[in-house]
Design a protein around this motif. Sequence first.
Motif, mmCIF file in Angstrom:
data_model
loop_
_atom_site.group_PDB
_atom_site.id
_atom_site.type_symbol
_atom_site.label_atom_id
_atom_site.label_comp_id
_atom_site.label_asym_id
_atom_site.label_seq_id
_atom_site.Cartn_x
_atom_site.Cartn_y
_atom_site.Cartn_z
ATOM 1 N N THR B 279 21.520 25.954 -57.803
ATOM 2 C CA THR B 279 22.451 26.021 -58.927
ATOM 3 C C THR B 279 23.842 25.625 -58.431
ATOM 4 O OG1 THR B 279 21.188 27.845 -59.862
ATOM 5 C CG2 THR B 279 23.401 27.530 -60.725
ATOM 6 N N VAL B 305 23.558 29.329 -54.581
ATOM 7 C CA VAL B 305 24.525 28.830 -55.556
ATOM 8 C C VAL B 305 25.686 28.170 -54.833
ATOM 9 C CG1 VAL B 305 25.896 29.454 -57.576
ATOM 10 C CG2 VAL B 305 23.923 30.831 -56.972
ATOM 11 N N THR B 330 19.920 23.285 -61.713
ATOM 12 C CA THR B 330 20.826 23.621 -62.810
ATOM 13 C C THR B 330 22.269 23.380 -62.396
ATOM 14 O OG1 THR B 330 19.283 25.388 -63.385
ATOM 15 C CG2 THR B 330 21.440 25.474 -64.437
ATOM 16 N N ILE B 375 24.968 32.587 -64.013
ATOM 17 C CA ILE B 375 24.137 32.208 -62.859
ATOM 18 C C ILE B 375 22.808 32.965 -62.929
ATOM 19 C CG2 ILE B 375 23.900 32.345 -60.335
ATOM 20 C CD1 ILE B 375 27.006 32.013 -60.199
ATOM 21 N N ALA B 378 20.536 31.596 -65.439
ATOM 22 C CA ALA B 378 20.024 30.261 -65.105
ATOM 23 C C ALA B 378 18.905 30.319 -64.064
ATOM 24 C CB ALA B 378 21.161 29.380 -64.607
ATOM 25 N N GLN B 379 18.897 31.393 -63.255
ATOM 26 C CA GLN B 379 17.946 31.400 -62.132
ATOM 27 C C GLN B 379 16.623 32.107 -62.443
ATOM 28 O OE1 GLN B 379 20.298 32.821 -58.807
ATOM 29 N NE2 GLN B 379 20.489 30.722 -58.064
#
Lengths: 187, 379
Positions: B279, B305, B330, B375, B378-379
Amino acid sequence: MEPIEIRFSGSGGQGLQLCAKILSLALNLENLRVAFSQSYEPTSRGGVSRSDLVVDDITPDYPLVTKLDYLVVLDQLSVGISNGLLNKDSVVLADKQLVSEPPKGEFDIHSLPFVEQAIQLGNKRVANIIALGALISIGNIVKFETLVEAVKAGVPPRFLDLNIDAVNTGYRMVTSPGVQLEEIKSS
Amino acid sequence: MASKYQLVNLQGNHACALGAVAAGCRFFAGYPITPSSEIAERMALELPRIGGVFIQMEDEIASMGAVLGASMGGLKSMTATSGPGFSLKQEHLGYGAGAEIPCVIANVMRGGPSTGMPTRPSQGDIMQSRWGTHGDHATIVLAPASVKEVFDETRRAFALSEKFRVPVIVLYDEVIGHLVETIELPKPEECEQVERKWADSDKKTFKPYAETDDLVPPMARPGDGYRVHTTGLTHAEDGFPTQDPETVVRVTQRILGKLEKHADEIASYEEVDCKDADTVIVAIGISARAANQAIRQARKKGGKVGLFRPITLWPFPEKPFKQAVQKAKTVIVPEMNAGQLALEIERLCQSEQIVERLNRIDGEALEPGEILQKIGEAQ
């Protein structure tokens, strides 16, 4: 180090920015860095005002406060703006006279007579510097001697004695409560 | 030993003014506008001390005109503004791009559109800074995210502007503008100053817009005796207007091409932990500062990230960005507008990454917590 977050809040004109500025100087003298932000609205006379410091030994990632370690409140008006930023490790210093309903929570709260003592010193406007002295006494953020150095550098020369008395008053208010003002002035 | 640097607590807008002075700026024309006014205020103090000129003009449009004139007169020149003033300056900014006049414009972003929210932060001018003036044109936009970087990037703005004869915009939000940070400030004599390329060729054959190897024609210094014609009309190499299709294509492509040719030199970015990141966050200004804290917290929890922060916002550093998101599934774009930087990122990612937007339009700064939450989602 973990960043330290400090807020001075009250109403416009109480000298909250000066507090943050003087403390910033003191922190610099101890090789610490600050990110200093403030409310940016027409509040020089009245209205909610705040000055925030994020203290670190490097430039902090995020320069705005997210969880306050120390909160100084000098006016009831400004209590609400720090809702959600306090936690059990926070330390709150509130003026005894002007903050009738301090923030409520599991944190340490010190209700202290900043304004009252300032009036006794002869000028209500040094309540901010008294609060700063008390904050350093409770928080151990910088050495007291460093703070005094910063006060000397940060206030106009003709008000220096008054401000030195104020910072001493604040410091002693915590370390030796009940100490007489006359004793502070002569020290 | 005396330190090369002085440690100071400096405000972002003051850092912009001091950076300009250190870069050799000696002319400022402006019209005060919140939240950029401290730049003008500081320039009014600094410039007269060093033989420079500060003029408070009658309005934003005239300020930009004065800056172009002063630059053509040979001085490094700048102005400062915010959204509403930036809108007004666009016509002259286009003139500067077309006539290739070096100049620097600081735009401290506040809530918009129109007069919007004067005291509140925003990042709503990301697209305007690229496409605010009409027509195909070359501009460079730099987006600092700290007080020190405002100082450095304002200096770089002058260097790029002088070197490539292009208007350069220094773009940051109100939070960065009014933030005070402890920084190491280089002494002015330590700061390199970049001078534009002055004409020294034969006066009889001199063409003010002749194509050169680096695609940047030298400028004629006023008083040196060169014959120069400057116009906002599309002009040929001799500086006079033309509508001849072949010539128009040639001269326009040179102007656009000069930034492409030097893209690697102009590009600047910060990459944090992108190598193994699934990400990647892309952000500028205070949003990038929030992202920085968010990725640190996410990493502590084991999240892969990273952050890609364009310091040169336009032209967008495409190549390094594509490199940074190679492993990413992402890409999150937090910004304080309804979605502007995201448009560029969506264009660059195509179908290779999912682009998630995170927008804030309430006049408050983005916070690390919001980004961390995004975050997590998104994960």
